[in-house]
Design an enzyme around this catalytic site. Structure first.
Site, PDB file in Angstrom:
ATOM      1  N   HIS A 209       0.700  -1.215   0.016  1.00 62.45           N
ATOM      2  CA  HIS A 209      -0.132  -0.187  -0.108  1.00 62.45           C
ATOM      3  C   HIS A 209       0.722   1.123   0.110  1.00 62.45           C
ATOM      4  O   HIS A 209       0.314   2.328  -0.158  1.00 62.45           O
ATOM      5  CB  HIS A 209      -0.842   0.085   1.271  1.00 62.45           C
ATOM      6  CG  HIS A 209      -0.187   0.298   2.553  1.00 62.45           C
ATOM      7  ND1 HIS A 209       0.156  -1.063   3.329  1.00 62.45           N
ATOM      8  CD2 HIS A 209       0.267   1.177   3.327  1.00 62.45           C
ATOM      9  CE1 HIS A 209       0.970  -0.428   4.534  1.00 62.45           C
ATOM     10  NE2 HIS A 209       0.962   0.657   4.354  1.00 62.45           N
TER      11      HIS A 209
HETATM   12  C1  UD1 Z   1      -0.841   5.761   6.529  1.00 63.01           C
HETATM   13  C2  UD1 Z   1       0.494   6.277   6.984  1.00 63.01           C
HETATM   14  C3  UD1 Z   1       1.580   5.048   6.603  1.00 63.01           C
HETATM   15  C4  UD1 Z   1       0.840   3.737   7.136  1.00 63.01           C
HETATM   16  C5  UD1 Z   1      -0.438   3.493   6.711  1.00 63.01           C
HETATM   17  C6  UD1 Z   1      -1.092   2.203   7.597  1.00 63.01           C
HETATM   18  C7  UD1 Z   1       1.071   8.339   6.702  1.00 63.01           C
HETATM   19  C8  UD1 Z   1       1.935   9.425   6.230  1.00 63.01           C
HETATM   20  N1  UD1 Z   1       1.042   7.326   6.387  1.00 63.01           N
HETATM   21  O1  UD1 Z   1      -0.614   5.714   4.861  1.00 63.01           O
HETATM   22  O2  UD1 Z   1       2.727   5.157   7.274  1.00 63.01           O
HETATM   23  O3  UD1 Z   1       1.753   2.547   6.762  1.00 63.01           O
HETATM   24  O4  UD1 Z   1      -1.340   4.661   7.032  1.00 63.01           O
HETATM   25  O5  UD1 Z   1      -2.112   1.648   6.939  1.00 63.01           O
HETATM   26  O6  UD1 Z   1       0.307   8.908   7.663  1.00 63.01           O
HETATM   27  N2  UD1 Z   1      -8.451   5.911   2.696  1.00 63.01           N
HETATM   28  C9  UD1 Z   1      -9.927   5.072   2.666  1.00 63.01           C
HETATM   29  N3  UD1 Z   1     -10.294   4.447   3.620  1.00 63.01           N
HETATM   30  C10 UD1 Z   1      -9.861   4.416   4.996  1.00 63.01           C
HETATM   31  C11 UD1 Z   1      -8.218   4.881   4.885  1.00 63.01           C
HETATM   32  C12 UD1 Z   1      -7.816   5.653   3.790  1.00 63.01           C
HETATM   33  O7  UD1 Z   1     -10.352   5.338   1.642  1.00 63.01           O
HETATM   34  O8  UD1 Z   1     -10.210   3.807   5.946  1.00 63.01           O
HETATM   35  C13 UD1 Z   1      -8.153   6.554   1.345  1.00 63.01           C
HETATM   36  C14 UD1 Z   1      -7.875   7.910   2.010  1.00 63.01           C
HETATM   37  O9  UD1 Z   1      -8.871   8.570   1.971  1.00 63.01           O
HETATM   38  C15 UD1 Z   1      -6.615   8.359   1.247  1.00 63.01           C
HETATM   39  C16 UD1 Z   1      -5.867   7.087   0.968  1.00 63.01           C
HETATM   40  O10 UD1 Z   1      -6.705   6.048   1.231  1.00 63.01           O
HETATM   41  O11 UD1 Z   1      -7.133   8.989  -0.091  1.00 63.01           O
HETATM   42  C17 UD1 Z   1      -4.731   7.087   1.755  1.00 63.01           C
HETATM   43  O12 UD1 Z   1      -4.694   7.082   3.149  1.00 63.01           O
HETATM   44  P1  UD1 Z   1      -3.603   8.028   3.866  1.00 63.01           P
HETATM   45  O13 UD1 Z   1      -4.234   8.084   5.405  1.00 63.01           O
HETATM   46  O14 UD1 Z   1      -3.512   9.302   3.460  1.00 63.01           O
HETATM   47  O15 UD1 Z   1      -2.428   7.303   3.827  1.00 63.01           O
HETATM   48  P2  UD1 Z   1      -2.043   5.642   3.796  1.00 63.01           P
HETATM   49  O16 UD1 Z   1      -1.592   5.263   2.579  1.00 63.01           O
HETATM   50  O17 UD1 Z   1      -3.153   4.847   4.614  1.00 63.01           O
HETATM   51  N1  UDP Z   2      -3.408  -5.814   8.747  1.00 69.32           N
HETATM   52  C1  UDP Z   2      -4.549  -5.864   9.008  1.00 69.32           C
HETATM   53  N2  UDP Z   2      -5.500  -6.216   7.922  1.00 69.32           N
HETATM   54  C2  UDP Z   2      -5.022  -6.043   6.657  1.00 69.32           C
HETATM   55  C3  UDP Z   2      -3.664  -5.872   6.301  1.00 69.32           C
HETATM   56  C4  UDP Z   2      -2.779  -5.688   7.379  1.00 69.32           C
HETATM   57  O1  UDP Z   2      -5.018  -6.067  10.115  1.00 69.32           O
HETATM   58  O2  UDP Z   2      -5.997  -6.164   5.775  1.00 69.32           O
HETATM   59  C5  UDP Z   2      -2.336  -5.650   9.670  1.00 69.32           C
HETATM   60  C6  UDP Z   2      -0.899  -6.363   9.599  1.00 69.32           C
HETATM   61  O3  UDP Z   2      -1.055  -7.563  10.080  1.00 69.32           O
HETATM   62  C7  UDP Z   2      -0.264  -5.436  10.627  1.00 69.32           C
HETATM   63  C8  UDP Z   2      -0.726  -4.132  10.370  1.00 69.32           C
HETATM   64  O4  UDP Z   2      -2.077  -4.085   9.974  1.00 69.32           O
HETATM   65  O5  UDP Z   2      -0.472  -5.912  11.892  1.00 69.32           O
HETATM   66  C9  UDP Z   2       0.313  -3.106   9.532  1.00 69.32           C
HETATM   67  O6  UDP Z   2      -0.423  -1.983   9.441  1.00 69.32           O
HETATM   68  P1  UDP Z   2      -0.228  -1.385   7.880  1.00 69.32           P
HETATM   69  O7  UDP Z   2       0.287  -2.435   6.890  1.00 69.32           O
HETATM   70  O8  UDP Z   2      -1.306  -0.783   7.270  1.00 69.32           O
HETATM   71  O9  UDP Z   2       0.803  -0.118   8.242  1.00 69.32           O
HETATM   72  P2  UDP Z   2       2.446  -0.169   8.496  1.00 69.32           P
HETATM   73  O10 UDP Z   2       2.887  -1.369   9.250  1.00 69.32           O
HETATM   74  O11 UDP Z   2       2.921  -0.156   7.112  1.00 69.32           O
HETATM   75  O12 UDP Z   2       2.694   1.141   9.079  1.00 69.32           O
END
Ligand code: UD1
Ligand code: UDP
Length: 360
Positions: A209
Site C-alpha cells: 500500500h
Molecule cells: C498511512 C501512513 C502509513 C501507514 C498506513 C497504514 C502517513 C503519512 N502514512 O498511509 O505510514 O503505513 O497509513 O495503513 O500517515 N482511505 C480510505 N479509507 C480508509 C483509509 C484511507 O479510503 O479507511 C484513503 C484515504 O482517503 C486516502 C488514501 O486512502 O485517499 C490514503 O490514506 P492515508 O491515510 O493518506 O495514507 P495511508 O496510505 O493509509
Molecule cells: N493488517 C490487517 N489487515 C489487513 C492488512 C494488514 O490487520 O488487511 C495488519 C498487519 O497484520 C499489521 C498491520 O496491519 O499488524 C500493519 O499495518 P499497515 O501495513 O497498514 O501499516 P504499516 O505497518 O506499514 O505502518
C-alpha cells in the site's frame, strides 16, 4: 490520577494502542483521540471491536487530501482538545501524519510528548513517514524504542537522554493474539463484492500500500507479475488507497493467481501470516510479523526499516521488479528461534513504567 492524551489515526496505531492502553488505564486516566485518518469499518472500527479498545473520546474526522492539508487540519483540532483537556502527557505511536500533528500541537503547548516506536530511520526524507518520525522524535520528551537499532539512531542524533528500549508492542500483540486464533477469524476474507474467499491450502500472503509502490501502474503491475508466476495463489487484502488500481490491473491483465480481498481485521491478518508459505509486503508491521512467525519475507522497498529482521535472508529487500522479487523469494532462509530482538512480549508494561517514572 494523571491524565494522558493518546492520539491515534491509522490501522497500525490501533494495534499498538490496544497493547498499551490495556496497561495504561490501570494507572492513568486516558483521553483517547482518533484523528479519523483511517475511517472505513475494516480499517478502523474492526480493530477497536476485536481488540477491546475503548471507544475514542474524540473523533476529528480528518482524512485524505495532501499531507500538508491533512496534517494541518489535525493540528488545529488537536490543539483545541489539548487546550480543553490539559493532559499531563501526550502519547503517540509510529510515524503517520496523525503522529506528527499531535506531537506538534502538544510541544507548542508545553505538554510533554511520549513517542512509542521512536528511532526508526530509513535515511531518506523522500519517504513521508521518515519526516514524521524525525520531527516527532526531536520534539518528544520521552522516546521509547522497539529495538537496539532504534536506540542507535537516537544516539546518533544526540537524543540518548530520555530514550529507552522497551521492546515492540507489535510483538506483544502478535504473541497474545496468535495464542487465541482458532481459524474462525479467516471468515473475514471477502472479495471486493463481499463474497467469502476460500483460503487455499498453500498460499502466499501479500500486502502492498505504500505511496512509493502504488501511485503508478508500473510498479504494482511488476509486483503482480511476480506473484502470478508463483506455484500457489497469493492472498492480497487491499488497502483502500489502491483498491481501484489493484482491481483494474487484475481484471485487465487477467491475473488468476492473485486473490484480492477487502482489508481484514488484525486476527485474520496474523492468522494469514502464520499459515502462509511466505510473505511479500511493503508494510513495516507485516515484515516484523513475518519475522515473529518465522516466515520468509520479501519487502518491496528501497530501504531497510527493521534491520534486526534482515538476517539469514529472513527478510530481504526487493525492487518492484518481477525478476528481483522471484529471485529473493527463492533464496534459502534460516531462522534462529533463540534470536528475538523485539523484546519479551511485555513492552506494554515497560512503556507504561517509563511514562510513570517520567511523570513522577
Ligand atoms: C498511512 C501512513 C502509513 C501507514 C498506513 C497504514 C502517513 C503519512 N502514512 O498511509 O505510514 O503505513 O497509513 O495503513 O500517515 N482511505 C480510505 N479509507 C480508509 C483509509 C484511507 O479510503 O479507511 C484513503 C484515504 O482517503 C486516502 C488514501 O486512502 O485517499 C490514503 O490514506 P492515508 O491515510 O493518506 O495514507 P495511508 O496510505 O493509509
Ligand atoms: N493488517 C490487517 N489487515 C489487513 C492488512 C494488514 O490487520 O488487511 C495488519 C498487519 O497484520 C499489521 C498491520 O496491519 O499488524 C500493519 O499495518 P499497515 O501495513 O497498514 O501499516 P504499516 O505497518 O506499514 O505502518
Amino acid at each position: 490520577m494523571k491524565k494522558i492524551c493518546t492520539v491515534v489515526g491509522a490501522r497500525p496505531q490501533f494495534i499498538k494502542l490496544a497493547v498499551v492502553s490495556r496497561v495504561l488505564r490501570k494507572r492513568f486516566r486516558e483521553v483517547l483521540v482518533h484523528t479519523g485518518q483511517h475511517y472505513d469499518y475494516n480499517m478502523s472500527d474492526v480493530f477497536f471491536e476485536e481488540m477491546d479498545v475503548p471507544k475514542p473520546d474524540y473523533n476529528l474526522g480528518v482524512s485524505g487530501g495532501s499531507h500538508g492539508s491533512m496534517t494541518g487540519q489535525m493540528l488545529i483540532k488537536i490543539e483545541e482538545i489539548l487546550l480543553a483537556e490539559r493532559p499531563d502527557m501526550l502519547l503517540v505511536f509510529g510515524d503517520t501524519n496523525s503522529t506528527l500533528a499531535a506531537a506538534l500541537a502538544a510541544v507548542k503547548l508545553h505538554i510533554p510528548v511520549c513517542h512509542v516506536e521512536a528511532g526508526g530511520r530509513l535515511g531518506t526524507l523522500d519517504n513521508p513517514e521518515e519526516v514524521n518520525r524525525i520531527v516527532t522524535d526531536h520534539v518528544s520528551a520521552l522516546r521509547l524504542a522497539c529495538t537496539a537499532s532504534g536506540m542507535d539512531f537516537l544516539r546518533r542524533e544526540g537524543l540518548e537522554e530520555r530514550s529507552y528500549l522497551t521492546g515492540d508492542p507489535m510483538y506483544d500483540a502478535f504473541r497474545y493474539y496468535t495464542e487465541r486464533l482458532d481459524g474462525t477469524e479467516l471468515s473475514e476474507l471477502r472479495d471486493f463484492d463481499g463474497k467469502p474467499l476460500a483460503l487455499p491450502e498453500k498460499f502466499y500472503y501479500m500486502t502492498c500500500h505504500r505511496q512509493e509502490n502504488t501511485d503508478t501502474d508500473e510498479k504494482l503491475e511488476q509486483i503482480f507479475q511476480a506473484m502470478e508466476a508463483l506455484d500457489a495463489p497469493t492472498v492480497y487484502p487491499v488497502h483502500p488507497r489502491n483498491h481501484d488500481r489493484a482491481e483494474r490491473l487484475v481484471r485487465e491483465r487477467g491475473f488468476r493467481n492473485i486473490l484480492l480481498s477487502r482489508p481484514v481485521g488484525y486476527q485474520c491478518s496474523i492468522s494469514l501470516v502464520n499459515r502462509a508459505q511466505k510473505i511479500v509486503t511493503d508494510s513495516g508491521g507485516l515484515q516484523r510479523e513475518a519475522f515473529f512467525a518465522g516466515k520468509p519475507c520479501v519487502t518491496v522497498f528501497d530501504y531497510v526499516a527493521w534491520p534486526e529482521t534482515m538476517v539469514n535472508s529472513c527478510n530481504q529487500l526487493a525492487k518492484p521488479d518481477k525478476v528481483d522479487i522471484l529471485e529473493k523469494l527463492s533464496a534459502p532462509v534460516s531462522f534462529d528461534p533463540a534470536y528475538q530482538p523485539f523484546g519479551d512480549g511485555h513492552s506494554g508494561e515497560k512503556i507504561v513504567e517509563k511514562i510513570g517514572e517520567f511523570l513522577q
